[in-house]
Design a protein around this motif. Structure first.
Motif, short mmCIF file in Angstrom:
data_model
loop_
_atom_site.label_atom_id
_atom_site.label_comp_id
_atom_site.label_asym_id
_atom_site.label_seq_id
_atom_site.Cartn_x
_atom_site.Cartn_y
_atom_site.Cartn_z
N GLY A 5 0.78 -1.22 -0.01
CA GLY A 5 0.06 -0.05 0.23
C GLY A 5 0.85 1.23 0.16
N THR A 6 1.88 1.19 0.94
CA THR A 6 2.78 2.48 0.75
C THR A 6 3.33 2.62 -0.59
N GLY A 7 3.67 1.52 -1.43
CA GLY A 7 4.13 1.51 -2.60
C GLY A 7 3.37 2.37 -3.70
N ILE A 8 1.91 1.80 -3.36
CA ILE A 8 0.58 2.58 -4.42
C ILE A 8 0.81 4.09 -4.11
N ILE A 9 0.75 4.08 -2.56
CA ILE A 9 0.53 5.91 -2.50
C ILE A 9 1.68 6.54 -2.85
N LEU A 10 3.03 5.99 -2.53
CA LEU A 10 4.30 6.62 -3.17
C LEU A 10 4.05 7.28 -4.61
#
Length: 334
Positions: A316-321
């Motif tokens: 999820g952090t990757g998508i938000i990044l």
């Protein structure tokens, strides 16, 4: 070189680091081993985790994070620096931007401690996002539509339950009962019933290999070794899935109640969506045998385990990044 964007799942049990464009590059236990007198860091991560319960008197292996928040600031900072250096996060020219996930109910003081630790570890900008929201995105849920999505994220220190719609949390609850508590429950049960002392590693093995929380969900048995409390000598006992179900019953009931409380506060239209879409389980606790069946029975809605539940927050952090520049409302430090 340009600065890197880094996502960190700052978990009580494990730390996962996602680097934009590379995916999840690190997954290690949140453990630091120290020399008691000098406070010198002897080991971090996997190496330190192997020392838990096995160190001489002058070395202590500890978890600097407790219940999803920082319990020891200096050791958290040292741990973050070690991991960021290990994944070569800092560029030659500029410091990285870091997105950190935290439980829904942490205080502003606890949030500032996380931000400060990240800054001292070498970050330029720090962004904070709530864990269940990130977990839902990482599990593939489309939370940006005007419809209800429910996620139960069972981590190491906390269980976060949230209903999301239009890209934000509608109702949420966070309780300090999760994977670590399950281990303690198993240790205490065996101590009381069998007068046997076991360590955290053994309790974790029992949880993974024989534990269940659903009636008739699993029928396994295991031989475990520990220290007899009466004789003080090593001893082996035989333990079954039914016994571990009994050991975990109280803690699991708190998680069920937290999910029920969130559903009771959810607007009716979103509740109807959850009946259609179901509840998604994320975090390491989602792998506990029978937890999905138990929640489905108690909540009377479909419950599904996410693909790679332990990696959902990191993913999820990757998508938000990828969309970090749009998240001006979440920017904490420039």
């Amino acid at each position: 070189m340009f600065s890197r964007d880094i996502g960190i799942d700052l978990g009580t049990a494990n730390i996962l680091i996602h680097i934009k464009g590379q995916g999840v590059v690190l997954d290690e236990p949140s453990v630091v081993a120290l020399e008691k007198k000098s406070g010198t860091v002897m080991a971090v991560g996997q190496e330190a985790f192997r020392m838990v319960g096995r160190t001489p008197g002058n070395i202590v292996a500890l978890r600097p994070l407790k219940d999803g928040v920082i319990a020891d600031f200096d050791q958290t900072e040292a741990m973050l620096k070690h991991f960021l250096t290990k994944v070569n996060a800092k560029s030659m020219v500029s410091k990285p931007r870091i997105l950190i996930c935290c439980p829904t109910n942490i205080t502003s003081v606890e949030q500032k401690a996380i931000i400060e630790a990240a800054e001292k570890s070498g970050s330029k900008n720090v962004f904070i996002e709530e864990e269940p929201k990130v977990a839902a995105i990482g599990a593939g849920m489309d939370i940006f539509q005007p419809s209800g999505n429910m996620v139960v994220d069972i981590g190491g220190g906390t269980t976060d339950v949230a209903v999301l719609s239009m890209g934000d949390i509608v109702t949420a609850s966070s309780i300090k009962i999760a994977g670590d508590q399950f281990n303690y429950d198993i240790m205490n049960y065996i101590k009381k019933k069998f007068k046997l002392l076991i360590g955290e590693h053994t309790a974790d093995r029992i949880k993974k290999e024989v534990a269940t929380v659903a009636p008739g969900g699993r029928s396994e048995a295991i031989d475990i070794r520990g220290r007899d409390m009466i004789q003080g000598l090593p001893k082996t006992i035989h333990i079954t899935s039914d016994e571990i179900q009994e050991a975990l019953a109280e803690s699991v009931s708190h998680i069920v109640q937290a999910a029920r409380n969130v559903l009771e506060l959810t607007p009716p239209e979103l509740s109807a969506d959850i009946i259609d879409r179901g509840v998604i389980l994320t975090g390491g606790g989602a792998l506990l045998n029978g937890i999905d069946e138990l929640l489905a029975d108690e909540l009377r809605v479909p419950v599904m385990i996410a693909e790679d539940p332990m990696l959902c927050v990191a993913k999820g952090t990757g998508i938000i990044l990828e969309n970090l520049d749009k998240m001006t409302n979440k920017k904490v430090k420039v």
